[in-house]
Design a protein around this motif. Structure first.
Motif, PDB file in Angstrom:
ATOM      1  N   CYS A   1       0.854  -1.183   0.000  1.00 35.52           N
ATOM      2  CA  CYS A   1       0.000   0.000   0.000  1.00 35.52           C
ATOM      3  C   CYS A   1       0.892   1.236   0.000  1.00 35.52           C
ATOM      4  N   ASP A   2       0.758   2.053  -1.033  1.00 39.02           N
ATOM      5  CA  ASP A   2       1.488   3.316  -1.115  1.00 39.02           C
ATOM      6  C   ASP A   2       0.549   4.444  -0.727  1.00 39.02           C
ATOM      7  N   ILE A   3       0.962   5.231   0.244  1.00 38.12           N
ATOM      8  CA  ILE A   3       0.158   6.357   0.704  1.00 38.12           C
ATOM      9  C   ILE A   3       0.945   7.633   0.448  1.00 38.12           C
ATOM     10  N   THR A   4       0.315   8.562  -0.237  1.00 38.35           N
ATOM     11  CA  THR A   4       0.922   9.863  -0.483  1.00 38.35           C
ATOM     12  C   THR A   4       0.216  10.869   0.407  1.00 38.35           C
ATOM     13  N   MET A   5       1.009  11.605   1.150  1.00 34.57           N
ATOM     14  CA  MET A   5       0.429  12.561   2.095  1.00 34.57           C
ATOM     15  C   MET A   5       1.318  13.786   2.208  1.00 34.57           C
ATOM     16  N   THR A   6       0.814  14.767   2.916  1.00 35.39           N
ATOM     17  CA  THR A   6       1.581  15.961   3.218  1.00 35.39           C
ATOM     18  C   THR A   6       1.491  16.220   4.713  1.00 35.39           C
ATOM     19  N   LEU A   7       2.126  17.265   5.151  1.00 34.37           N
ATOM     20  CA  LEU A   7       2.060  17.709   6.539  1.00 34.37           C
ATOM     21  C   LEU A   7       1.503  19.128   6.539  1.00 34.37           C
ATOM     22  N   THR A   8       1.027  19.572   7.687  1.00 34.48           N
ATOM     23  CA  THR A   8       0.475  20.927   7.746  1.00 34.48           C
ATOM     24  C   THR A   8       1.559  21.976   7.523  1.00 34.48           C
ATOM     25  N   ALA A   9       2.820  21.600   7.809  1.00 37.63           N
ATOM     26  CA  ALA A   9       3.965  22.487   7.567  1.00 37.63           C
ATOM     27  C   ALA A   9       5.197  21.613   7.341  1.00 37.63           C
ATOM     28  N   PRO A  10       6.113  22.036   6.481  1.00 35.39           N
ATOM     29  CA  PRO A  10       7.311  21.228   6.217  1.00 35.39           C
ATOM     30  C   PRO A  10       8.119  20.898   7.475  1.00 35.39           C
TER      31      PRO A  10
ATOM     32  N   ILE B   1       5.877  11.408   1.713  1.00 35.05           N
ATOM     33  CA  ILE B   1       5.491  12.762   2.105  1.00 35.05           C
ATOM     34  C   ILE B   1       5.883  13.720   0.989  1.00 35.05           C
ATOM     35  N   VAL B   2       4.902  14.506   0.548  1.00 33.75           N
ATOM     36  CA  VAL B   2       5.112  15.486  -0.511  1.00 33.75           C
ATOM     37  C   VAL B   2       4.633  16.853  -0.025  1.00 33.75           C
ATOM     38  N   PHE B   3       5.093  17.895  -0.680  1.00 35.72           N
ATOM     39  CA  PHE B   3       4.657  19.241  -0.313  1.00 35.72           C
ATOM     40  C   PHE B   3       4.056  19.996  -1.493  1.00 35.72           C
ATOM     41  N   GLU B   4       3.747  19.247  -2.553  1.00 32.81           N
ATOM     42  CA  GLU B   4       3.056  19.799  -3.714  1.00 32.81           C
ATOM     43  C   GLU B   4       1.835  18.940  -3.976  1.00 32.81           C
ATOM     44  N   PRO B   5       0.640  19.419  -3.982  1.00 33.44           N
ATOM     45  CA  PRO B   5       0.328  20.810  -3.685  1.00 33.44           C
ATOM     46  C   PRO B   5       0.481  21.106  -2.199  1.00 33.44           C
ATOM     47  N   GLU B   6       0.771  22.331  -1.911  1.00 32.09           N
ATOM     48  CA  GLU B   6       0.928  22.758  -0.520  1.00 32.09           C
ATOM     49  C   GLU B   6      -0.413  22.646   0.201  1.00 32.09           C
ATOM     50  N   TRP B   7      -0.389  22.147   1.435  1.00 33.48           N
ATOM     51  CA  TRP B   7      -1.606  21.999   2.224  1.00 33.48           C
ATOM     52  C   TRP B   7      -2.140  23.364   2.629  1.00 33.48           C
ATOM     53  N   THR B   8      -3.468  23.509   2.559  1.00 31.19           N
ATOM     54  CA  THR B   8      -4.137  24.723   3.044  1.00 31.19           C
ATOM     55  C   THR B   8      -5.362  24.303   3.850  1.00 31.19           C
ATOM     56  N   LYS B   9      -5.887  25.210   4.617  1.00 30.00           N
ATOM     57  CA  LYS B   9      -7.064  24.923   5.449  1.00 30.00           C
ATOM     58  C   LYS B   9      -8.283  24.545   4.606  1.00 30.00           C
ATOM     59  N   GLU B  10      -8.301  24.970   3.351  1.00 33.88           N
ATOM     60  CA  GLU B  10      -9.424  24.642   2.472  1.00 33.88           C
ATOM     61  C   GLU B  10      -9.496  23.150   2.155  1.00 33.88           C
TER      62      GLU B  10
END
Length: 104
Positions: free
Chosen positions: A44-53, A82-91
């Motif tokens: 299982c590959d999971i792609t995610m981001t964090l609220t801040a780098p 973990i990726v940062f594109e697209p950047e996480w936003t509150k929306e």
């Protein structure tokens, strides 16, 4: 329901039990999960981001995901990217998360 959908539902259920220690909302409803890819070989590959780098909980979240998703029947290995594109936003948060955190 077919086996693939059952596995996908079980993985999603486990991801919804992973919480950032500083935010009382699960990472799925926070909008941190960008993709889940279940391969035929049980990986299982999971792609995610964090609220801040610089999020100090990043390592904790990755390990929590690996343990919980890895406990799902038929899952042999879990890769968390973990990726940062697209950047996480509150929306990106669900309506429930926005309500819980007072953004609505």
């Amino acid at each position: 329901m077919n086996e693939f959908l059952e596995k996908e539902e079980a993985i999603l259920k486990m991801i919804k039990t992973v919480y950032d220690p500083e935010i009382p909302v699960n990472i799925y409803d926070l909008g941190l999960i960008y993709g889940i890819d279940i391969k035929d070989d049980g990986v299982c590959d999971i792609t995610m981001t964090l609220t801040a780098p610089s999020c100090p909980a990043g390592d904790f979240l990755v390990e929590d995901i690996r343990q919980k998703v890895g406990s799902v029947d038929g899952i042999k290995d879990v890769n968390v990217n973990i990726v940062f594109e697209p950047e996480w936003t509150k929306e990106m948060m669900s309506e429930e998360a926005k309500l819980e955190l007072g953004f609505l």
